[in-house]
Every structure is written in structure tokens, then in C-alpha cells.
Design a protein around this motif. Sequence first.
Motif, PDB file in Angstrom:
ATOM      1  N   ALA A 257      60.293  36.617  29.615  1.00 27.18           N
ATOM      2  CA  ALA A 257      60.044  37.892  30.297  1.00 27.18           C
ATOM      3  C   ALA A 257      61.086  38.945  29.906  1.00 27.18           C
ATOM      4  N   HIS A 258      62.340  38.521  29.792  1.00 27.25           N
ATOM      5  CA  HIS A 258      63.414  39.481  29.509  1.00 27.25           C
ATOM      6  C   HIS A 258      63.237  40.159  28.146  1.00 27.25           C
ATOM      7  N   VAL A 259      62.897  39.393  27.114  1.00 30.63           N
ATOM      8  CA  VAL A 259      62.716  40.012  25.787  1.00 30.63           C
ATOM      9  C   VAL A 259      61.533  40.974  25.814  1.00 30.63           C
TER      10      VAL A 259
ATOM     11  N   ASN B  53      66.060  42.653  33.850  1.00 33.38           N
ATOM     12  CA  ASN B  53      67.195  43.328  33.231  1.00 33.38           C
ATOM     13  C   ASN B  53      68.324  42.302  33.157  1.00 33.38           C
ATOM     14  N   SER B  54      68.968  42.186  32.007  1.00 34.93           N
ATOM     15  CA  SER B  54      70.024  41.176  31.869  1.00 34.93           C
ATOM     16  C   SER B  54      71.370  41.723  32.332  1.00 34.93           C
ATOM     17  N   TYR B  55      71.884  42.702  31.564  1.00 33.94           N
ATOM     18  CA  TYR B  55      73.230  43.215  31.887  1.00 33.94           C
ATOM     19  C   TYR B  55      73.355  44.709  31.660  1.00 33.94           C
TER      20      TYR B  55
ATOM     21  N   GLN C  45      67.464  36.124  19.064  1.00 35.30           N
ATOM     22  CA  GLN C  45      68.655  35.583  19.736  1.00 35.30           C
ATOM     23  C   GLN C  45      68.249  34.761  20.954  1.00 35.30           C
ATOM     24  N   HIS C  46      67.263  35.284  21.688  1.00 37.45           N
ATOM     25  CA  HIS C  46      66.835  34.551  22.885  1.00 37.45           C
ATOM     26  C   HIS C  46      66.051  33.294  22.538  1.00 37.45           C
ATOM     27  N   GLN C  47      65.433  33.247  21.354  1.00 34.00           N
ATOM     28  CA  GLN C  47      64.754  32.009  20.948  1.00 34.00           C
ATOM     29  C   GLN C  47      65.777  30.884  20.800  1.00 34.00           C
TER      30      GLN C  47
ATOM     31  N   ASN D  67      65.142  41.287  16.555  1.00 38.68           N
ATOM     32  CA  ASN D  67      66.389  40.515  16.447  1.00 38.68           C
ATOM     33  C   ASN D  67      66.869  40.035  17.806  1.00 38.68           C
ATOM     34  N   HIS D  68      66.652  40.857  18.830  1.00 42.49           N
ATOM     35  CA  HIS D  68      67.001  40.467  20.198  1.00 42.49           C
ATOM     36  C   HIS D  68      66.175  39.257  20.631  1.00 42.49           C
ATOM     37  N   GLU D  69      64.871  39.308  20.362  1.00 41.68           N
ATOM     38  CA  GLU D  69      64.020  38.169  20.751  1.00 41.68           C
ATOM     39  C   GLU D  69      64.435  36.910  19.991  1.00 41.68           C
TER      40      GLU D  69
HETATM   41 FE   LIG Z   1      68.974  39.903  26.023  1.00 44.42          FE
END
Ligand SMILES: [Fe+2]
Length: 430
Positions: A57-59, A87-89, A151-153, A147-149
Motif C-alpha cells: 500500500a505504501h509504495v 505515509n511512512s516518514y 527498495q520496498h520489494q 526505484n522506491h518500489e
Molecule cells: Fe518508502
Amino acid sequence: MTRQLSVQRTTIEGRRVLENRLLDVRRLSHELAAPLSAEDMTVQAMEDASPTKWHLAHVTWFFETFILAKHLPHYRPFDDTFNYCFNSYYESQGPRQPRPQRGVLTRPSSERVMAYRAHVDEGLVELFALGVEPESEIARLIEIGINHEQQHQELLLTDILALFAANPLRPAYRNPRPRAAAPEPGEPGWIDYPGGIRQAGHDGAGFAWDNEAPRHDVLIHPFRLADRLVTNGEWLAFMAAGGYRTASLWLADGWAAVNRDEWDAPLYWEQRDGQWLAMSLEGLQPVDRAAPVAHVSYFEADAFARWAGKRLPTEFEWEIAAQDLPVTGNGLATKALRPLPAEPASGGKPRQMFGDVWEWTQSAYLPYPGYRPPAGALGEYNGKFMVSQQVLRGGSCATPPGHTRATYRNFFYPQQRWQFMGLRLASEIT
Ligand SMILES: [Fe+2]
């Protein structure tokens, strides 16, 4: 006319390449989550880790918040409550669910999170249909979202491992595949690098995170780097020599962690009937002496290096050694899902630089000279974390394809162990 046509074709081609990459990465997240039940996807193993459902959900929130809400005309957010949940941070995006309590989000359900993903994917496809110029601001944001997604993978896998390791049944994320027994490697080879003023950091060609720039001069003293990672067999020797019981090997904060958390082996190791086993994505498996050690903290890596009469490399030494190597190795694409023994040495080149485990360096995570966080919300992505963490280089067996390069700076707190983290030794040339 001909030139115009060819420019047009290049633009359309560039747009299609970006869109396909985006959709491929979005699909990979689903594939990674596919073996998991709704329960697996909801629970949080510890404060540092997040539930799979939250990652998925976050990505998606990231694409919705930073791209669709701003750049797709008439975009309708899927659910107004999701900004708080996912929202993460980002302080600029308002209050959020506290990180240690992400695991209490039994609602929204996994089904609803999947519907959220589909809704945002439709919006992204619509955005491409309206036209995304390859060099535009939107294309740049989509690249960041991809690239963000990715990292979360990687986090999705390491967090699931943390969750399954906390489960007394020690479930496997994937059925074990046959493992060929590799012989333990002999002593590592040592590669000498000259000193001098060298350049490190990203040169701006292709994607990089803001923390990899600017490219700048670094002063390198002549150094020597091991041509492979430290193995489990070598780690067992460190343990047998009393490494975890010898205060003089440890930094003060490390020794405090050893005593407080009762460390006597890498994370996920357990002894049964005199044999060391380690929890993996294939469940509990015998420790492979030939494979690189993983799930050790900076403190442990540093103590091991001291015990071995060596030290960890600096991030710049690592980058100098890596910058002319092909970016290949045991990443997520090999589907091994675990660090693998080194191939036989060849040609005096370091092995296992990309993939297997992220390599702790002795460099503190600091801004490069001239670094400025980007303007706007995404300025919060990297810059505000530049204190009290150590840089790791290389990549791991859980790093998605295309997400690895010589200038990449990963960073974690020195006591953290749940990522695929290991080490390679370095020394002065005497
Ligand atoms: Fe993130």
C-alpha cells in the motif's frame, strides 16, 4: 521532416520503455506477495520491519501522492484515510500511523489494498496515455517511484523472513530447492589498489539517488581488498575462538549490544543437536560453511575484522574497486533467495561485489561535499537520515534487477541485522 519523425519515434519508444518498466515492477511486487496469506501480509515482526500489506500500500501511496494527485487531471484519491495509514516518514505529508504499530492495521483488508493498487495502476496508465515526455518532471518522478518500489520489494522479503523466523513453526516462504554442496573456499585472494586522489559518486548518467551525488574527489591511501566475502565457515571459526566473548574485539556500543541482546551468533542462527541451522526464506536450513555470512550487524562485522587482523573497507575503497566491474551477481533475478558460495577466483578481480549480501563499510552515512537534498517533499527521502548510520555497498540476493550500481549507498544503524548484511575484509598495504 525525417528528423522530426525520428525524434517523435524516440519519444514514443522512451515512453513505452518507462511505462513497461513501471508495470513490470508493479507486477513483481504482486509476485513476491503471492505465496503469502492475508494473515502473513498483516502481522509485523518487529519495529524495524513492516507488514507486506503495508509495503504494497505504501509504495502505491507514493505514486498517488507524489505523481497522480499532482499531475493527473481530475485524479480521485482512492481513500482519504490512506494518507494517514501509509505515509511512512514524510513530515510534509502530515501525521501517520506510528511505524511500530503498522501491524495493527487489520483494516484496510488485503483485498482493499489490492484494489488500491489496481486503482493507482489505472491512473498511471491513464497518465501515460496523456503523454509522459522522457526527460520531463513526471518521468523523473515515475523513475523515483519505480526505484522506491524496488527498495520496498527487498524489504518485503527481509521483513517476511523476520516474521517467519519469529514463528515457532519456522515456515518457509518458498519450498526448499536442492542445494549443491560447495567446498569451502581456501584463503581469499588479496587485490592491491594504489592510493591517490580519485573520484567517487554518481556522474549523473542514468538514475541515481540524490545521496550518491555530487561526484567528488576522495583521497585514497593504498589498500588491499579481499576478493570474496567472509563465509559462514570463517564466522564459525570466529565463534569457536570466543569472538562473542572477547570484549577487546568490540566497539563499546557493540559490546553493550552483545551483552544486552545476548548475541552469540548471527541473527536467525540456532543450534539443534549440536548443528547450526539458520532461518532462511526456504525455512530452517543447515548453515552452509561455503556461503557468505549474512544477518550480522556492523558491530559484529567490525569485531570479526579486528579478530582477523584486518578492517572493513571504506565506502570509497569499495567503490574504487567496483567501478570498472560488470554489475552482475546473485540478486533477486537469480531466484536463489540466499547468498551463494563464491565462484572460483579468476583474473585477480573481486568476486561477489554485486549481490549476495550488502557489505558493511567503515564509513558513516554522511552527505558528500556539496550535497543538497532536493527541494520539496522528496527532499525527505535520504538527507534527513544522515546521522548515526553506516553505509553498506553492493546489493543482496533480495535486490531487484536493475537496482544495483557501484555508487549505490545503502545505510542502516550499526546494530541492525535483519537485512542480508555481510562483510568483506580490507587492510592497509604494509
Ligand atoms: Fe518508502
